[in-house]
Scaffold this active site. Structure first.
Site, PDB file in Angstrom:
ATOM      1  CB  ALA A  56      -4.214  -3.979  -0.188  1.00  0.00           C
ATOM      2  NE  ARG A  57      -9.937  -1.993  -1.846  1.00  0.00           N
ATOM      3  CZ  ARG A  57     -11.449  -2.128  -2.235  1.00  0.00           C
ATOM      4  NH1 ARG A  57     -12.379  -1.417  -1.657  1.00  0.00           N
ATOM      5  NH2 ARG A  57     -11.568  -3.263  -2.974  1.00  0.00           N
TER       6      ARG A  57
ATOM      7  CD  GLN B 296       4.086  -3.506  -5.417  1.00  0.00           C
ATOM      8  OE1 GLN B 296       3.937  -2.446  -5.179  1.00  0.00           O
ATOM      9  NE2 GLN B 296       3.223  -4.299  -5.792  1.00  0.00           N
TER      10      GLN B 296
ATOM     11  CG  MET C  87      -1.855  -1.221   1.285  1.00  0.00           C
ATOM     12  SD  MET C  87      -2.792  -0.917   2.798  1.00  0.00           S
ATOM     13  CE  MET C  87      -1.574  -2.156   3.860  1.00  0.00           C
TER      14      MET C  87
ATOM     15  CE  LYS D 131      -1.202  -6.551  -5.710  1.00  0.00           C
ATOM     16  NZ  LYS D 131      -1.998  -5.604  -6.435  1.00  0.00           N
TER      17      LYS D 131
ATOM     18  N   GLY E 241      -7.699  -9.033  -4.076  1.00  0.00           N
ATOM     19  CA  GLY E 241      -8.996  -8.218  -4.318  1.00  0.00           C
ATOM     20  C   GLY E 241     -10.325  -8.572  -3.680  1.00  0.00           C
ATOM     21  CG  ASP E 242     -13.595  -7.149  -4.029  1.00  0.00           C
ATOM     22  OD1 ASP E 242     -13.215  -5.871  -3.934  1.00  0.00           O
ATOM     23  OD2 ASP E 242     -14.438  -7.131  -4.952  1.00  0.00           O
TER      24      ASP E 242
ATOM     25  CB  CYS F 280       0.468   0.892  -9.746  1.00  0.00           C
ATOM     26  SG  CYS F 280      -0.283   2.556  -9.221  1.00  0.00           S
TER      27      CYS F 280
ATOM     28  CG  HIS G 277      -5.999  -6.229  -8.389  1.00  0.00           C
ATOM     29  ND1 HIS G 277      -5.705  -5.047  -7.864  1.00  0.00           N
ATOM     30  CD2 HIS G 277      -7.456  -6.140  -8.188  1.00  0.00           C
ATOM     31  CE1 HIS G 277      -6.872  -4.523  -7.407  1.00  0.00           C
ATOM     32  NE2 HIS G 277      -7.752  -5.148  -7.515  1.00  0.00           N
TER      33      HIS G 277
END
Length: 349
Positions: free
Chosen positions: A251-252, A93, A40, A163, A228-229, A122, A193
């Protein structure tokens, strides 16, 4: 604490772990996929990485670092990356658009990390203009060349990951073909992702696309990590079961709740105490970043707007600690139940 300056100082990290072995074996050893806290921008720095490890996270990534700046600027190295012997396994990363910068970057960081991840996902426009991030999946030849150069030089002594995001839905075979080429030149694992370059995070992740890649790489001994999610442990289990991925990255999700992989659907208070302690112990984290981490945890806990407003009105680390002590029972490492409580222990007004 060891800032990544020049190769000759400080000495290499004593404790090293093989992230590839963890990804390949977690299902057999722990009955679950490998759990991974993703990179992140700004936020996955040393104190936060250590909190994640306290809550069943197997592998943690650093924020993305720009190879060109890192290689050329000593201040960027000191500011962007710090580590210690307990910070393992860690993947650093890198955002990079040429082989020369990548090799120089890897040479500088290899003694201090357990692997390097090339950012090919990204979607930020500034990075795309520089040929970094998601631009790399549209420059497959260069990406394959970079992976080959690193693996030819380091072999199994350094783990290398890419990634990626997925190409347009009209060209799923392009993504798979790229992944096969990466496998053939030695990439250790691929994180997918499941969104396009243009897909917003508010739109559901495409698990079918991740499964397509997992199935398509069945002839290669290269695991896939799904990204993801993932916001709860049940999300992790569902994503792994559907896609067949060997690992699941969040991540989130972990930003708001570093304990999600340990089965907490809401961030426990222990995360706050541990994070504050690591910020003090390790030092070096700018106050605004520390404040934002606690803000995200408070939001997960669904604390009142007054509490969140009070937190955000603090203007320094000492002021924030005083505010936390005034409104909560914030315990220190030598006190009973430090880092163990679930509910926020608010003082009665």
């Amino acid at each position: 604490m060891l800032p990544a300056t020049e190769m000759k100082v400080p000495p290499p990290k004593k404790n090293r772990n093989d992230p590839l072995h963890i990804i390949k074996t977690r299902q057999q050893t722990h009955g679950r996929p490998a759990t991974i806290a993703g990179p992140m921008v700004r936020y996955s720095k040393l104190p936060f990485r250590q909190v994640c490890r306290d809550y069943d996270v197997d592998i943690v990534y650093t924020p993305m670092m720009l190879a060109r700046e890192f290689v050329r600027n000593a201040q960027a190295r000191i500011t962007d990356f710090s580590t210690n012997d307990a910070d393992t396994p860690t993947i650093i990363q890198v955002g990079v658009n040429n082989t020369t910068d990548l090799l120089r970057f890897v040479e500088m960081v290899a003694p201090f990390v357990d692997g390097v991840g090339i950012n090919c996902g990204c979607p930020i426009k500034e990075q795309l203009r520089e040929g970094i991030g998601c631009a790399m999946i549209y420059n497959e030849e260069l990406l394959v060349e970079m992976v080959k150069a690193v693996k030819d030089k380091y072999g199994d002594t350094l783990r290398l990951e890419t990634k990626i995001r997925i190409h347009e839905h009209t060209a799923p075979e392009r993504t798979l073909r790229m992944c096969k080429q990466l496998c053939e030149v030695g990439v250790d694992w691929i994180t997918v992702h499941g969104r396009l370059r243009t897909t917003r995070s508010s739109q559901p992740v495409d698990l079918d696309a991740i499964k397509y890649i997992v199935d398509g790489l069945s002839d290669y001994d290269v695991p896939v990590v799904a990204n993801g999610d993932c916001f709860t442990k049940s999300d992790m289990e569902r994503i792994a079961a559907f896609t067949g991925a060997k690992g699941v990255m969040s991540a989130r999700g972990v930003l708001s709740n570093p304990a999600l992989f340990a089965g907490y659907d809401v961030c426990p208070w222990g995360c706050v105490e541990r994070f504050v302690n690591y910020c003090i112990e390790f030092g070096g984290l700018p106050f605004q970043l520390a404040q934002h981490h606690i803000f995200c945890m408070f939001e997960s806990m669904k604390l009142s707007k007054d509490h969140i407003r009070g937190l955000m009105n603090t203007r320094s680390m000492p002021a924030m600690l005083d505010w936390l002590d005034e409104h909560f029972d914030l315990r220190r490492p030598d006190e009973a139940e430090f880092g163990e409580r679930i509910e926020a222990p608010m003082h009665e007004l």
